[in-house]
Design a protein around this motif. Structure first.
Motif, mmCIF file in Angstrom:
data_model
loop_
_atom_site.group_PDB
_atom_site.id
_atom_site.type_symbol
_atom_site.label_atom_id
_atom_site.label_comp_id
_atom_site.label_asym_id
_atom_site.label_seq_id
_atom_site.Cartn_x
_atom_site.Cartn_y
_atom_site.Cartn_z
ATOM 1 N N THR A 12 88.389 69.919 -44.412
ATOM 2 C CA THR A 12 86.935 69.833 -44.255
ATOM 3 C C THR A 12 86.570 68.625 -43.410
ATOM 4 O O THR A 12 85.782 68.727 -42.465
ATOM 5 C CB THR A 12 86.246 69.726 -45.631
ATOM 6 N N LEU A 16 84.347 68.153 -40.106
ATOM 7 C CA LEU A 16 83.021 67.558 -40.270
ATOM 8 C C LEU A 16 83.009 66.037 -40.255
ATOM 9 O O LEU A 16 81.941 65.437 -40.325
ATOM 10 C CB LEU A 16 82.396 68.015 -41.597
ATOM 11 N N LYS A 21 78.501 64.563 -36.893
ATOM 12 C CA LYS A 21 78.587 66.026 -36.983
ATOM 13 C C LYS A 21 77.663 66.601 -38.049
ATOM 14 O O LYS A 21 76.960 67.580 -37.801
ATOM 15 C CB LYS A 21 80.026 66.464 -37.193
ATOM 16 N N CYS A 22 77.648 66.019 -39.232
ATOM 17 C CA CYS A 22 76.769 66.551 -40.285
ATOM 18 C C CYS A 22 75.301 66.384 -39.915
ATOM 19 O O CYS A 22 74.474 67.249 -40.231
ATOM 20 C CB CYS A 22 77.065 65.883 -41.628
ATOM 21 N N LEU A 25 74.534 69.141 -37.493
ATOM 22 C CA LEU A 25 74.488 70.418 -38.207
ATOM 23 C C LEU A 25 73.227 70.555 -39.053
ATOM 24 O O LEU A 25 72.649 71.640 -39.135
ATOM 25 C CB LEU A 25 75.741 70.593 -39.060
ATOM 26 N N LEU A 57 82.487 70.854 -32.383
ATOM 27 C CA LEU A 57 81.933 71.821 -33.332
ATOM 28 C C LEU A 57 82.029 73.242 -32.786
ATOM 29 O O LEU A 57 82.306 74.187 -33.536
ATOM 30 C CB LEU A 57 80.478 71.464 -33.672
ATOM 31 N N LEU A 86 78.207 76.427 -44.278
ATOM 32 C CA LEU A 86 78.142 75.001 -44.617
ATOM 33 C C LEU A 86 76.764 74.569 -45.112
ATOM 34 O O LEU A 86 76.605 73.437 -45.567
ATOM 35 C CB LEU A 86 78.497 74.157 -43.388
ATOM 36 N N LEU A 90 75.714 70.944 -46.745
ATOM 37 C CA LEU A 90 74.832 70.004 -46.047
ATOM 38 C C LEU A 90 73.626 69.656 -46.913
ATOM 39 O O LEU A 90 73.218 68.487 -46.974
ATOM 40 C CB LEU A 90 74.394 70.590 -44.705
#
Length: 119
Positions: A12, A16, A21-22, A25, A57, A86, A90
């Motif tokens: 994971t 991520l 990245k999160c 997203l 990504l 995801l 998130l």
């Protein structure tokens, strides 16, 4: 030879992990965005880093890059079907962050930027 993981969360974090990245997203959970929109929504990310993170990504199948055949060129990014899996993760990360901010700093409204994500 296929890579072996010690624990599943390593896989994971390989996808991520990192600072941005999160965040990217989370913005894409609210719909398609152009690169310039993402840059405006995440002002402290550099253009180079944003581009790099979007490419990674996309390579991992988490987002789709949509290129429109027009002049001037138009490119948008969206969560792929795989990336949509995801969303609950998130949301959980955002909820934990809210609790953490309030625990460490006080009223979260005093410590969060104005954003559609912070309502």
């Amino acid at each position: 030879m296929q890579k072996k993981y010690n624990i599943s969360v390593e896989a994971t974090l390989e996808v991520l992990g990192g600072k941005w990245k999160c965040v990217i997203l989370c913005h894409l959970t609210h719909g398609k965005k152009r690169t310039s929109e993402l840059k405006r929504l995440i002002p402290s990310i550099t253009q180079k880093m944003l581009t790099q993170q979007l490419r990674e990504l996309e390579q991992d199948g988490i987002i789709n890059r949509i290129v429109y055949n027009q002049v001037p060129p138009k490119v948008e990014y969206e969560l792929s079907e795989y990336g949509k899996s995801l969303e609950s993760i998130l949301t959980a990360l955002c909820n934990w962050g809210d609790v953490h901010i309030e625990r460490m700093c006080g009223d979260r409204a005093d410590f969060l930027e104005e954003s559609i994500l912070n309502k």
